[in-house]
Design an enzyme around this catalytic site. Structure first.
Site, short mmCIF file in Angstrom:
data_model
loop_
_atom_site.label_atom_id
_atom_site.label_comp_id
_atom_site.label_asym_id
_atom_site.label_seq_id
_atom_site.Cartn_x
_atom_site.Cartn_y
_atom_site.Cartn_z
N HIS A 37 57.45 8.38 66.19
CA HIS A 37 58.70 8.64 65.47
C HIS A 37 58.48 8.64 63.96
O HIS A 37 59.01 9.48 63.24
CB HIS A 37 59.74 7.55 65.79
CG HIS A 37 60.14 7.46 67.22
ND1 HIS A 37 59.85 6.36 68.00
CD2 HIS A 37 60.82 8.31 68.03
CE1 HIS A 37 60.33 6.53 69.21
NE2 HIS A 37 60.93 7.71 69.27
N GLY A 147 59.02 16.13 68.37
CA GLY A 147 57.62 15.87 68.69
C GLY A 147 57.10 16.79 69.79
O GLY A 147 57.80 17.08 70.76
P1 AMP Z 1 62.63 9.68 71.79
O1 AMP Z 1 63.08 8.53 70.97
O2 AMP Z 1 61.64 9.35 72.84
O3 AMP Z 1 63.79 10.52 72.29
O4 AMP Z 1 61.84 10.63 70.80
C1 AMP Z 1 62.40 11.10 69.61
C2 AMP Z 1 61.50 12.16 69.03
O5 AMP Z 1 60.21 11.61 68.79
C3 AMP Z 1 61.30 13.36 69.96
O6 AMP Z 1 61.29 14.55 69.20
C4 AMP Z 1 59.95 13.08 70.56
O7 AMP Z 1 59.28 14.25 70.98
C5 AMP Z 1 59.23 12.44 69.39
N1 AMP Z 1 58.09 11.63 69.84
C6 AMP Z 1 58.07 10.68 70.81
N2 AMP Z 1 56.83 10.19 70.98
C7 AMP Z 1 56.02 10.85 70.10
C8 AMP Z 1 54.63 10.82 69.80
N3 AMP Z 1 53.79 9.99 70.44
N4 AMP Z 1 54.16 11.64 68.84
C9 AMP Z 1 55.00 12.49 68.19
N5 AMP Z 1 56.32 12.57 68.43
C10 AMP Z 1 56.83 11.78 69.37
#
Ligand code: AMP
Length: 288
Positions: A37, A147
């Site tokens: 994030h 991401g």
């Molecule tokens: P989430 O909180 O899991 O909904 O993720 C929020 C954002 O962070 C989304 O755009 C995900 O794709 C991105 N994200 C989650 N994990 C990673 C990671 N390991 N590397 C890059 N982006 C990530």
């Protein structure tokens, strides 16, 4: 840094920022922030005058048997991390604020929402597309950062933004990994020690496919590669179920059955594997 809980105050703020010609960068998240994030936030900081992060565990994108109630949350910690990165605003609404009684509008992105996660998690991408469009309308950002870790989600959002003429540029940022290759995820905290030790095999298997495909100039049989990846992952005792290992066109997400068709589009290799109750996804893109 200011915490915003109301849609109306947030929209008023973003409208006034726009009137002042400020460039707004937006990073939607479900909180329990990690380095993945933070990398999106840093990407936004590079290009924006004002960075808005949203933290909202969206009930609409969880299935009835999924982990909504036990999804990890720690707002105080998230707040500290955001402050450390120089975030200007956190949008942190309640579920009632986002979905008041009588709420009845849903966004269904056909095509790219099918297959992969879409097949295993029915309705998931309707939940994702609906909340993201709502958040776009609230943040009114010049660009929004997502991401690559959630490859199908990225494709769904890009398609929705294009089809519905959304006024924010979509930026996809690379997957951030632990030193042993495990893709960072809020769900990694669910893993016990044995599962955590086996989880890096997901990335190992993806790298194996990439290496083979590149080494052998795309002449590799996909069925054979998939079988080898299965074997590698199944060699780990705690990997209890492989939901899918899939080879797709990185843009359209159409399944690729053969690499020998002369097409030059990038290949998305993605997988979802269960370690007991913990379901992890990962992917790698192979450019041609
Ligand atoms: P989430 O909180 O899991 O909904 O993720 C929020 C954002 O962070 C989304 O755009 C995900 O794709 C991105 N994200 C989650 N994990 C990673 C990671 N390991 N590397 C890059 N982006 C990530």
């Amino acid at each position: 840094m200011k915490i915003l809980r109301r849609i109306s105050e947030t929209q008023k703020l973003t409208s006034s920022l726009k009137a002042k010609k400020k460039i707004i960068g937006f990073v939607p998240t479900m909180g329990y922030l990690h380095e993945g994030h933070l990398s999106l936030i840093r990407e936004a900081k590079k290009k924006a005058d004002i960075v808005i992060v949203s933290i909202f565990v969206n009930p609409l994108q969880f299935g009835p048997k999924e982990d909504l109630s036990r999804y990890p949350r720690d707002f105080k910690r998230d707040e500290k991390l955001c402050r450390g990165e120089g975030v200007d605003y956190i949008f942190y609404p309640s579920a009632e604020e986002m979905y008041p009684e009588g709420y009845s509008t849903y966004v269904d992105v056909k095509g790219v929402s099918s297959g992969l996660e879409g097949d295993i998690r029915p309705g998931h991408f309707i939940g994702v597309a609906t909340i993201v469009l709502k958040l776009f309308n609230i943040a009114q950002a010049d660009f929004s950062v997502f991401g690559q870790k959630d490859a199908q989600q990225a494709a769904v959002i890009k398609k929705m933004a294009s089809d519905l003429n959304v006024n924010t540029r979509i930026i996809i940022s690379p997957t951030v990994r632990e030193n042993d290759g495990l893709a960072m995820s809020s769900r990694n905290v669910y893993l016990d020690d044995a599962q955590r030790a086996d989880a890096p095999y997901l990335y190992k298997s993806l790298q194996y496919a990439k290496r083979k495909i590149e080494l052998e100039k795309y002449n590799r049989d996909i069925a054979f590669l998939r079988a080898q990846m299965y074997k590698l992952i199944k060699s780990r005792k705690t990997a209890t179920k492989i939901d899918y290992i899939s080879f797709n066109d990185n843009e359209t997400l159409e399944e690729i059955k053969s690499l020998k068709n002369g097409k030059k589009t990038a290949v998305l290799v993605s997988l979802a594997v269960r370690f007991g109750n913990v379901r992890l996804i990962d992917n790698i893109v192979i450019k041609r």
